[in-house]
Design a protein around this motif. Structure first.
Motif, PDB file in Angstrom:
ATOM      1  N   GLN A 183       0.813  -1.373  -0.166  1.00  0.00           N
ATOM      2  CA  GLN A 183       0.027   0.063  -0.020  1.00  0.00           C
ATOM      3  C   GLN A 183       0.748   1.330   0.049  1.00  0.00           C
ATOM      4  N   SER A 184       1.964   1.424   0.872  1.00  0.00           N
ATOM      5  CA  SER A 184       3.000   2.342   0.877  1.00  0.00           C
ATOM      6  C   SER A 184       3.584   2.833  -0.514  1.00  0.00           C
ATOM      7  N   LYS A 185       3.787   1.803  -1.298  1.00  0.00           N
ATOM      8  CA  LYS A 185       4.654   1.974  -2.439  1.00  0.00           C
ATOM      9  C   LYS A 185       3.553   2.137  -3.572  1.00  0.00           C
ATOM     10  N   THR A 186       2.432   1.921  -3.468  1.00  0.00           N
ATOM     11  CA  THR A 186       1.225   2.297  -4.464  1.00  0.00           C
ATOM     12  C   THR A 186       0.864   3.774  -4.126  1.00  0.00           C
ATOM     13  N   ALA A 187       0.990   4.034  -2.848  1.00  0.00           N
ATOM     14  CA  ALA A 187       0.995   5.633  -2.500  1.00  0.00           C
ATOM     15  C   ALA A 187       1.956   6.348  -3.092  1.00  0.00           C
ATOM     16  N   ASN A 188       3.219   5.819  -3.081  1.00  0.00           N
ATOM     17  CA  ASN A 188       4.250   6.555  -3.590  1.00  0.00           C
ATOM     18  C   ASN A 188       4.275   6.827  -5.223  1.00  0.00           C
ATOM     19  N   ALA A 189       3.559   5.878  -5.965  1.00  0.00           N
ATOM     20  CA  ALA A 189       3.278   6.189  -7.340  1.00  0.00           C
ATOM     21  C   ALA A 189       2.143   7.016  -7.551  1.00  0.00           C
ATOM     22  N   LEU A 190       0.925   7.075  -6.770  1.00  0.00           N
ATOM     23  CA  LEU A 190      -0.169   7.683  -6.803  1.00  0.00           C
ATOM     24  C   LEU A 190       0.397   9.099  -6.508  1.00  0.00           C
ATOM     25  N   PHE A 191       1.107   9.636  -5.649  1.00  0.00           N
ATOM     26  CA  PHE A 191       1.506  10.942  -5.159  1.00  0.00           C
ATOM     27  C   PHE A 191       2.125  11.642  -6.302  1.00  0.00           C
ATOM     28  N   ALA A 192       2.993  10.725  -7.149  1.00  0.00           N
ATOM     29  CA  ALA A 192       3.634  11.414  -8.235  1.00  0.00           C
ATOM     30  C   ALA A 192       2.672  11.622  -9.494  1.00  0.00           C
ATOM     31  N   VAL A 193       1.498  11.078  -9.557  1.00  0.00           N
ATOM     32  CA  VAL A 193       0.765  11.156 -10.510  1.00  0.00           C
ATOM     33  C   VAL A 193       0.112  12.666 -10.177  1.00  0.00           C
ATOM     34  N   GLU A 194      -0.415  12.656  -8.901  1.00  0.00           N
ATOM     35  CA  GLU A 194      -1.112  13.720  -8.612  1.00  0.00           C
ATOM     36  C   GLU A 194      -0.317  15.157  -8.349  1.00  0.00           C
ATOM     37  N   LEU A 195       0.875  14.828  -7.901  1.00  0.00           N
ATOM     38  CA  LEU A 195       1.684  16.020  -7.901  1.00  0.00           C
ATOM     39  C   LEU A 195       2.045  16.779  -9.248  1.00  0.00           C
ATOM     40  N   ASP A 196       2.329  15.602 -10.218  1.00  0.00           N
ATOM     41  CA  ASP A 196       2.517  16.078 -11.453  1.00  0.00           C
ATOM     42  C   ASP A 196       1.644  16.985 -11.876  1.00  0.00           C
ATOM     43  N   ARG A 197       0.145  16.568 -11.908  1.00  0.00           N
ATOM     44  CA  ARG A 197      -1.120  17.069 -12.266  1.00  0.00           C
ATOM     45  C   ARG A 197      -1.179  18.463 -11.519  1.00  0.00           C
ATOM     46  N   LEU A 198      -0.894  18.777 -10.416  1.00  0.00           N
ATOM     47  CA  LEU A 198      -1.158  19.993  -9.886  1.00  0.00           C
ATOM     48  C   LEU A 198       0.179  21.013  -9.980  1.00  0.00           C
ATOM     49  N   ALA A 199       1.311  20.575 -10.079  1.00  0.00           N
ATOM     50  CA  ALA A 199       2.429  21.197 -10.114  1.00  0.00           C
ATOM     51  C   ALA A 199       3.291  21.378 -11.293  1.00  0.00           C
ATOM     52  N   ALA A 200       2.778  20.730 -12.483  1.00  0.00           N
ATOM     53  CA  ALA A 200       3.183  20.917 -13.891  1.00  0.00           C
ATOM     54  C   ALA A 200       3.124  22.234 -14.407  1.00  0.00           C
ATOM     55  N   PRO A 201       1.916  23.175 -14.342  1.00  0.00           N
ATOM     56  CA  PRO A 201       1.870  24.489 -14.741  1.00  0.00           C
ATOM     57  C   PRO A 201       2.927  25.393 -14.198  1.00  0.00           C
ATOM     58  N   ALA A 202       3.631  25.039 -12.696  1.00  0.00           N
ATOM     59  CA  ALA A 202       4.701  25.824 -12.469  1.00  0.00           C
ATOM     60  C   ALA A 202       6.142  25.253 -12.713  1.00  0.00           C
ATOM     61  N   GLY A 203       5.871  24.287 -13.789  1.00  0.00           N
ATOM     62  CA  GLY A 203       7.597  23.689 -14.222  1.00  0.00           C
ATOM     63  C   GLY A 203       7.847  22.638 -13.331  1.00  0.00           C
ATOM     64  N   ILE A 204       7.099  22.172 -12.289  1.00  0.00           N
ATOM     65  CA  ILE A 204       7.593  21.056 -11.460  1.00  0.00           C
ATOM     66  C   ILE A 204       7.229  19.761 -12.207  1.00  0.00           C
ATOM     67  N   ARG A 205       8.007  18.764 -12.252  1.00  0.00           N
ATOM     68  CA  ARG A 205       7.487  17.528 -12.926  1.00  0.00           C
ATOM     69  C   ARG A 205       7.643  16.389 -11.895  1.00  0.00           C
ATOM     70  N   ALA A 206       6.901  15.387 -11.636  1.00  0.00           N
ATOM     71  CA  ALA A 206       7.167  14.195 -10.823  1.00  0.00           C
ATOM     72  C   ALA A 206       7.042  13.051 -11.384  1.00  0.00           C
ATOM     73  N   PHE A 207       7.777  11.840 -10.847  1.00  0.00           N
ATOM     74  CA  PHE A 207       8.180  10.597 -11.184  1.00  0.00           C
ATOM     75  C   PHE A 207       8.076   9.733 -10.205  1.00  0.00           C
ATOM     76  N   ALA A 208       7.608   8.368 -10.369  1.00  0.00           N
ATOM     77  CA  ALA A 208       7.661   7.306  -9.331  1.00  0.00           C
ATOM     78  C   ALA A 208       8.527   6.302 -10.309  1.00  0.00           C
ATOM     79  N   LEU A 209       8.854   5.294  -9.713  1.00  0.00           N
ATOM     80  CA  LEU A 209       9.511   4.424 -10.247  1.00  0.00           C
ATOM     81  C   LEU A 209       9.871   2.984  -9.293  1.00  0.00           C
ATOM     82  N   HIS A 210      10.170   2.104  -9.935  1.00  0.00           N
ATOM     83  CA  HIS A 210      10.613   0.591  -9.414  1.00  0.00           C
ATOM     84  C   HIS A 210      12.268   0.718  -9.617  1.00  0.00           C
ATOM     85  N   PRO A 211      13.066   0.566  -8.749  1.00  0.00           N
ATOM     86  CA  PRO A 211      14.536   0.522  -9.019  1.00  0.00           C
ATOM     87  C   PRO A 211      15.037  -0.713  -9.391  1.00  0.00           C
ATOM     88  N   GLY A 212      14.416  -1.761  -9.100  1.00  0.00           N
ATOM     89  CA  GLY A 212      14.871  -3.066  -9.214  1.00  0.00           C
ATOM     90  C   GLY A 212      15.181  -3.949  -8.148  1.00  0.00           C
TER      91      GLY A 212
END
Length: 315
Positions: A183-212
């Motif tokens: 659940q916490s790792k799903t939350a990390n990914a969803l956080f990036a999705v919404e942060l990017d939607r909210l902050a992209a107009p200000a030039g802030i881009r967000a990503f989530a990832l699986h490091p391996g």
């Protein structure tokens, strides 16, 4: 959101290292914040960014230990932060705001995995509190310093273990350490999705990832017998061939933080230094699961996290 989840032909792969993905990139004059930047793949991320010229701030729950691990890496500094303590998060953010330096790159690499059932004073399950809520509050409080920045959330293939458990996010009806991690790792990914939607107009881009898959101190709560049963180590304690080194494990988050190949993108999930494909199969296998990039789930999680932490820079 899934239409953005298409590989871009990065030119890198699972065996690329953090140094590889920064080859030829000059980060002089930039400031990075790397939580967990003194251990495991976080340490290798710090090393790579610093070697490329960035000034790297490493928040640490144990500053003395962090200073020891960072000894010899130029351009790094340590500041105290406990992600499980929102007062500590606020204090760290206030110090950074007073310092005034713009943050260009932020890598949320700190985390815990499969720990015994533990609660914060608010009653939150600890993996969700540290891996997600602490980082949520931290990024929101630091937002005034994030000018056209990249914000990178280190998720995991563990996101496939559990979507958001809206009927029992705190595991009050019975604790399962693997589902709590998922659940916490799903939350990390969803956080990036919404942060990017909210902050992209200000030039802030967000990503989530699986490091391996990497053997790091993250696995300290998993007994060796279980690690052997899951194929993480053999009878001699050695990992299988498909596991990455720490330098390779740090590559995707380092690439996400600094590579110009991701310019114009955001809100996507990465793996092996590439934009991950969507995989609807909840079993083993590559790709991001749909529940971790669902924009409606991302909005719901943002509102829930803001309610719990009392912090929302976009309110």
């Amino acid at each position: 959101m899934s239409h953005k989840q298409q590989p871009i032909g990065s030119g890198y792969h699972a065996r690329s290292t953090a140094a590889d993905v920064l080859d030829g990139i000059d980060l002089a004059g930039t400031t990075a914040v790397v939580t967990g930047g003194y251990s495991g793949i976080g340490l290798e991320t710090t090393r790579a960014l610093a070697n490329a010229g960035a000034r790297v701030v490493v928040p640490a729950r144990r500053p003395d230990l962090a200073s020891q691990h960072l000894d010899g890496i130029p351009g790094t500094e340590v500041d105290e932060l406990d992600l499980a303590d929102l007062d500590s998060v606020r204090a760290f953010a206030e110090r950074r705001l007073a310092d005034g330096r713009t943050i260009d790159l932020m890598v949320n690499s700190a985390g815990i995995m499969a720990c015994p059932e533990t609660r914060t004073p608010q009653g939150w399950e600890l993996q969700f509190a540290v891996n997600h809520l602490g980082h949520f509050a931290l990024v929101n409080r630091l937002l005034p310093l994030l000018r056209e920045a990249r914000v990178v959330s280190v998720s995991s293939s563990g996101h496939r273990l559990s979507p958001m458990r809206w009927n029992d996010t705190r595991f009050e009806r019975g604790y399962d350490r693997s589902e709590a991690y998922g659940q916490s790792k799903t939350a990390n990914a969803l956080f990036a999705v919404e942060l990017d939607r909210l902050a992209a107009p200000a030039g802030i881009r967000a990503f989530a990832l699986h490091p391996g898959a990497i053997l790091t101190p993250l696995m300290r709560h998993v007994p060796e017998s279980e690690q052997r049963d899951m194929g993480w180590i053999d009878e001699h304690g050695n990992p299988p061939e498909h596991f990455k080194t720490a330098e390779q494990g740090a590559a995707t988050q380092t690439w996400a933080a600094a590579s110009p190949k991701l310019d114009g993108l955001g809100g996507v999930f990465l793996e092996d230094c590439e934009v991950a494909a969507v995989n609807p199969d909840l079993g083993p296998g590559p790709g991001v699961r749909p529940h971790a990039i669902d924009p409606d789930e991302a909005r719901r999680l943002w509102a829930y996290s803001a309610e719990l932490t009392g912090v929302n820079a976009f309110a």
